[in-house]
Each structure stands twice: as structure tokens, then as C-alpha cells.
Design an enzyme around this catalytic site. Structure first.
Site, PDB file in Angstrom:
ATOM      1  NE  ARG A  84      22.377  24.533  49.334  1.00 40.90           N
ATOM      2  CZ  ARG A  84      21.319  23.772  49.567  1.00 40.90           C
ATOM      3  NH1 ARG A  84      20.462  24.079  50.524  1.00 40.90           N
ATOM      4  NH2 ARG A  84      21.105  22.675  48.877  1.00 40.90           N
ATOM      5  CG  HIS A 129      17.972  22.176  45.026  1.00 37.93           C
ATOM      6  ND1 HIS A 129      18.482  22.801  46.156  1.00 37.93           N
ATOM      7  CD2 HIS A 129      16.682  21.879  45.325  1.00 37.93           C
ATOM      8  CE1 HIS A 129      17.529  22.889  47.080  1.00 37.93           C
ATOM      9  NE2 HIS A 129      16.427  22.336  46.599  1.00 37.93           N
ATOM     10  CD  GLU A 174      15.916  18.487  51.473  1.00 37.36           C
ATOM     11  OE1 GLU A 174      14.881  18.060  50.943  1.00 37.36           O
ATOM     12  OE2 GLU A 174      15.918  19.310  52.385  1.00 37.36           O
ATOM     13  CG  ASN A 315      18.909  21.037  53.406  1.00 35.87           C
ATOM     14  OD1 ASN A 315      19.933  21.707  53.569  1.00 35.87           O
ATOM     15  ND2 ASN A 315      18.375  20.820  52.218  1.00 35.87           N
ATOM     16  CE1 TYR A 317      13.133  24.322  55.843  1.00 35.37           C
ATOM     17  CE2 TYR A 317      14.303  22.334  55.200  1.00 35.37           C
ATOM     18  CZ  TYR A 317      13.954  23.652  54.961  1.00 35.37           C
ATOM     19  OH  TYR A 317      14.428  24.295  53.853  1.00 35.37           O
ATOM     20  CD  GLU A 383      17.152  23.639  51.743  1.00 34.42           C
ATOM     21  OE1 GLU A 383      16.045  23.283  52.214  1.00 34.42           O
ATOM     22  OE2 GLU A 383      17.510  23.392  50.591  1.00 34.42           O
TER      23      GLU A 383
HETATM   24  C1  PNW Z   1      13.672  21.162  51.163  1.00 33.54           C
HETATM   25  N1  PNW Z   1       9.446  17.069  53.917  1.00 33.54           N
HETATM   26  O1  PNW Z   1      12.675  20.255  50.821  1.00 33.54           O
HETATM   27  C2  PNW Z   1      14.281  21.553  49.827  1.00 33.54           C
HETATM   28  O2  PNW Z   1      15.667  21.418  49.775  1.00 33.54           O
HETATM   29  C3  PNW Z   1      13.852  22.891  49.366  1.00 33.54           C
HETATM   30  O3  PNW Z   1      13.975  22.970  47.966  1.00 33.54           O
HETATM   31  C4  PNW Z   1      12.470  23.176  49.871  1.00 33.54           C
HETATM   32  O4  PNW Z   1      11.897  24.305  49.300  1.00 33.54           O
HETATM   33  C5  PNW Z   1      12.573  23.290  51.380  1.00 33.54           C
HETATM   34  O5  PNW Z   1      13.156  22.141  51.941  1.00 33.54           O
HETATM   35  C6  PNW Z   1      11.251  23.538  52.072  1.00 33.54           C
HETATM   36  O6  PNW Z   1      10.385  22.465  51.867  1.00 33.54           O
HETATM   37  C7  PNW Z   1      11.908  19.536  51.691  1.00 33.54           C
HETATM   38  O7  PNW Z   1       8.294  16.856  53.566  1.00 33.54           O
HETATM   39  C8  PNW Z   1      10.616  19.250  51.294  1.00 33.54           C
HETATM   40  O8  PNW Z   1       9.891  16.497  54.907  1.00 33.54           O
HETATM   41  C9  PNW Z   1       9.816  18.450  52.037  1.00 33.54           C
HETATM   42  C10 PNW Z   1      10.288  17.899  53.198  1.00 33.54           C
HETATM   43  C11 PNW Z   1      11.578  18.173  53.623  1.00 33.54           C
HETATM   44  C12 PNW Z   1      12.384  18.997  52.870  1.00 33.54           C
END
Ligand code: PNW
Length: 487
Positions: A84, A129, A174, A315, A317, A383
Site C-alpha cells: 500500500r 495521503h 484518515e 487504521n 493503533y 495500517e
Molecule cells: C497515521 N494520532 O497517522 C498515518 O496514516 C500515517 O501516515 C502515520 O505515519 C501513522 O499513522 C503513524 O502515526 C496518525 O495522533 C497520526 O492519533 C497521528 C495519530 C493517528 C494516526
């Protein structure tokens, strides 16, 4: 022993696919080479170095513009099914408009796509992006609905040139970050502060842009019917700050204000969630605005947006705690409309990114919530990943992947969620937006002090490739010294 307990079903389903991800601005470099125009991230990093943790830029980044063949070999060695990546709008349309179509930019992505296919890797394109042409920012950027036309022009060039070989498309990455951080609190490029107004207009433009690109693709390009178009949202697992009814209601609201504001139009009713419409509408009137600060979709727009995705891109995390904060009316902002506060539980282990806490069960719960709310869409985790400071023996990243993948298997087998793909963020250490090169997400290290930008696989690359080739999780956690000797 919890560390060695295997799930009953620890193999991924037969058609499950694995990939790795990057984004153009974060890896390519060559920011002004071969005719490329200026994006809002070029402008932001050049004009406001103090807003990036290490005052860095992605002018060179991983130099993937020149090193893409080496990147493809890394991807091949992982054995993943797909890669991707995103396409840079100003590499293809340097002015943002159709008056200058840059053949060198198209050639770069053709070369990359051909190299991937020659190595048995499916290309998955993210059309947008975060790197908007600066010229379109001069029109106001995403809060201006005129951008629908410009976005669709760009998407059309991508479909025309790459559609014969690319079968999976993500229109936006996002949108919450694009709108809320880019045009709301101003922490990401282009750095505008118009929370509760400009950010909602951005949401409106992006949803319409997505829908038009979806229809264009299916009406004019997807002749072999093999192609799919989806939309990728970021989402956290939201956990109530206390057992109070007020905090539980705040969790319901944040889900609608942060995810539903995008997901309900595309995967639900076609319109913004009722609670979002009602709350913003009421607050706007009480604040003395003439109409709601949230744009109103016409009936035609609702019909045009509803159902415009072939998969749900997620995505994911981390988790976050949510508390009730029904703010007074003096504040105009997205979060005061949502009436929430957020914080992270101090017991959750942290990655290098302050916002990224390791909460593996969150992904299972979030997947179930998405299924329960929007129905049984195929979900691609577009992601998931972990940041540290670049160490090669990255046991914490390995454990992050193992525990999150285990939680995903539970979502698949115990909650019957249709998760069809999993994408590790990221192939490479890269430019992490306002955190520059401080926090590193790669499963391959990149030496940013060496002009050749050499890549080195981390332990996580080895473990990830084992998982991909076995299609199985052999354990849900590893202990550093033991695991190093396993093979
Ligand atoms: C994503 N937060 O961004 C993006 O899609 C990527 O480009 C990035 O590198 C990756 O996650 C890691 O950060 C985020 O603060 C950035 O919650 C910040 C947040 C969430 C996603």
C-alpha cells in the site's frame, strides 16, 4: 503461562492477505525533482521548521523516488501479498490543475507498479495521503467544496494510467486527521485553526470527493469488475473514563463524532449521524450562528454518498479514555461539540509516539463495534504499527504485532468479524509528520545520516515475514532472549 498460550485457532483464514504500507510524502523525497510541484507539506516543513519536532523535512526522506527497486526487494523478501503506497498529487499534476500533466511523475508510479507486479506483489494505491497541492490550498483547501472537481480530476488520471494493473484503491487516508488537525486545531499542514467550522466543511468536501471518485471508477474504469474502492479512517478504541452514565454517553458520542461522521455517510444511512447533526445544529443556534456549522447534505448528495465503498479501511493503533465534558457554549470546536475530554490510562505501556499506547484488546473491540454499527463489510486493516527510536532488536514492536494480530484473530473467529487483510505500518522508518524522524515506525531501519539511506531489516521484519509465510501466529508474545534463538 500466558506468554505461551496459543489460540485454538491461530491461523489466518485462507483468503486473508497481508501487506505493508507507506505514503508518498513520508518516503519519496525528490520533493522538487523532475517537475514535481509544491504540496502543503513541502510548504509547511519549509516555512515552519519549529513545528516539526526535529525541524526536519521530507525533502529527501527515504529517497524512495530513487530507491524504489530496493524497496520492492524488501517487500518481496517479506513475502507479503500487497504494498500500500500513495501517489503524490503534485508529482502528477504539479500545479494541482489539469493544465500540466507531468509525464515523469506518471512514469515513476508506472515503474513502481510494474516492479511490484514483476515481483509478485499487488499494488494498492492510496490516492490522497495528505499532500495537497499548495495551489489548491490557495483556494482554501479542503473546506472549499470546489476541491471535489480537482480531486476527481486527479483520481481520474490515476484510474486511467494505473487502473489496468491496480485493483485496490483507497480514496483518502484518515480524513479525521486531514480535517480536524489540518483545518481545526492546525497541528498538521496546512495548519489552519478553524475548529467547529472549517474542519466540518473539510469533512463535507472529502465525503463528496470520495463518492464522486467511487462512481467514476465503477462507471468508467472497472470494466473487468475486479477493482475495489474503499475509504480509510483512523479510529481508536474509546473507553469510558469512569463507570458513570455520563462518561458512557461520552463514549457513544465520540464514536459518532470521530468515526460515524465519515462512516455513517459512506457505510450507513448516507448522512451524518443524527446525534452529530442535532448537537452541532442546536449548539450553533444557541451560539448565535444563522445555521448549523455542520454542512447539510442535500437528498441527492445523501443518495450519491451512501454505499460508496467496497471495503472498510481501518487504521488502528491504540485506545484512549473518554470523559464527559459538555462544554459551555463559549467554545466553538469539534471536541466541544462532541462534549468530550480524552486522556491515556497511565498503566498502558507507551510507544515513542505519546498517543500510541499498547492496548491489544482494543482492536478486537473496535472491529466488533464497527461490525455491529455498520454491518458486515469486509474490513481491511490498512495500517497498524508501533513507534520506537529505531532499534534493530525491536522486541517491543514484535510483541505489539503479535498481540494485536492475536486480538484480530479473536475478532475473526470469536466475533465473526470479516477482517480480510492486515497492513503493517510501516515498511520503512520514515518522516513521521510533525514528529519528523524522532519516532520510527519501520520494520526496516533507514539511516537518515547516510546520503545513500541504507535500509536494514529489524527483528520485526523477520518475525512478520514468518507470520506471513506460515499464515499462523505461533505465540502471542515473545520473550526477547528466547525468541532470538527459536530459529
Ligand atoms: C497515521 N494520532 O497517522 C498515518 O496514516 C500515517 O501516515 C502515520 O505515519 C501513522 O499513522 C503513524 O502515526 C496518525 O495522533 C497520526 O492519533 C497521528 C495519530 C493517528 C494516526
Amino acid at each position: 503461562d500466558a506468554t505461551t498460550t496459543l489460540l485454538n485457532t491461530n491461523s489466518f483464514p485462507p483468503n486473508f492477505t497481508f501487506g505493508v504500507a507507506t505514503a508518498a510524502y513520508q518516503i519519496e523525497g525528490a520533493w522538487d525533482e523532475d517537475g514535481k510541484g509544491e504540496s502543503i507539506w513541502d510548504r509547511f516543513t519549509h516555512e515552519y521548521p519549529h513545528r516539526i519536532s526535529d525541524a526536519s523535512t521530507a525533502d529527501i526522506a527515504c529517497n524512495s523516488y530513487h530507491k524504489y527497486k530496493e524497496d520492492v526487494q524488501l517487500i518481496k523478501a517479506l513475502g507479503v501479498d500487497y504494498y500500500r503506497f500513495s501517489i503524490s498529487w503534485t508529482r502528477i499534476l504539479p500545479t494541482g490543475y489539469l493544465n500540466n500533466i507531468n509525464e515523469a511523475g506518471i512514469q515513476y508510479y508506472n515503474n513502481l507498479i510494474n516492479e511490484l507486479i514483476a515481483n509478485g506483489i499487488d499494488p494498492v494505491i492510496t490516492i490522497y495521503h495528505w499532500d495537497l497541492p499548495q495551489t489548491l490550498q490557495e483556494l482554501g483547501g479542503w473546506p472549499n467544496s470546489e476541491l471535489v472537481t480537482h480531486y476527481v480530476n486527479f483520481a481520474k488520471i490515476a484510474f486511467e494510467n494505473f487502473g489496468d494493473r491496480v485493483k485496490t484503491w483507497i480514496t483518502f487516508n484518515e480524513p479525521k486527521q486531514i480535517c480536524k488537525l489540518g483545518y481545526g486545531d492546525g497541528s498538521l499542514a496546512p495548519g489552519y485553526k478553524s475548529s467547529g467550522i472549517g474542519d466540518y466543511r473539510c469533512v463535507y468536501t472529502i465525503l463528496k470527493s470520495h463518492a464522486e471518485a467511487y462512481h467514476l471508477y465503477h462507471n468508467q474504469f472497472n470494466t473487468d469488475k475486479q477493482g475495489k474502492v474503499g475509504f480509510t479512517m483512523d479510529n481508536f478504541w474509546y473507553e469510558p473514563g469512569s463507570t458513570s452514565r455520563a462518561d458512557e454517553a461520552a463514549v457513544e458520542r465520540v464514536f459518532e463524532f470521530y468515526l460515524g461522521i465519515f462512516a455513517n455517510p459512506i457505510y450507513g444511512t448516507g448522512d451524518f449521524p443524527q446525534i452529530v447533526k442535532d448537537t452541532v445544529g442546536n449548539r450553533s443556534l444557541l451560539q448565535g450562528f444563522e445555521t448549523s456549522r455542520l454542512p447539510t447534505f442535500t437528498t441527492e448528495e445523501v443518495a450519491r454518498i451512501k454505499g460508496t465503498a467496497d471495503f472498510f479501511g481501518l487504521n488502528f493503533y491504540t485506545a484512549v479514555k473518554i470523559g464527559n465534558n459538555e462544554a459551555d457554549l463559549s467554545t466553538v470546536s469539534w471536541d466541544s461539540d462532541a462534549g468530550i475530554l480524552y486522556w491515556w490510562d497511565p498503566s498502558w505501556p507507551s510507544a515513542a509516539s505519546y498517543w500510541l499506547k499498547v492496548v491489544p484488546y482494543g482492536i478486537r473491540k473496535a472491529l466488533k463495534k464497527i461490525k455491529d454499527t455498520y454491518g458486515d463489510h469486509p474490513i481491511i486493516i490498512t495500517e497498524n504499527g508501533y513507534s520506537d527510536h529505531g532499534e534493530l532488536d525491536d522486541y517491543d514492536r514484535v510483541n505489539y504485532y503479535l498481540t494485536y494480530l492475536s486480538s484480530i484473530l479473536e475478532a475473526i473467529y470469536e466475533d465473526d468479524v470479516k477482517v480480510v487483510g492486515y497492513t503493517a505500518w510501516s515498511l520503512l522508518d520514515n518522516f513521521e509528520w510533525v514528529h519528523g524522524y524522532v519516532s520510527r515506525f519501520g520494520i526496516h531501519a533507514v539511516d537518515f545520516n547516510d546520503p545513500n539511506r541504507p535500509r536494514t531489516p529489524k527483528l520485526s521484519a523477520k518475525i512478520f515475514s514468518e507470520i506471513v509465510s506460515n499464515r499462523t501466529l505461533r505465540s502471542t508474545t515473545v520473550q526477547a532472549p528466547d525468541y532470538a534463538n527459536m530459529n
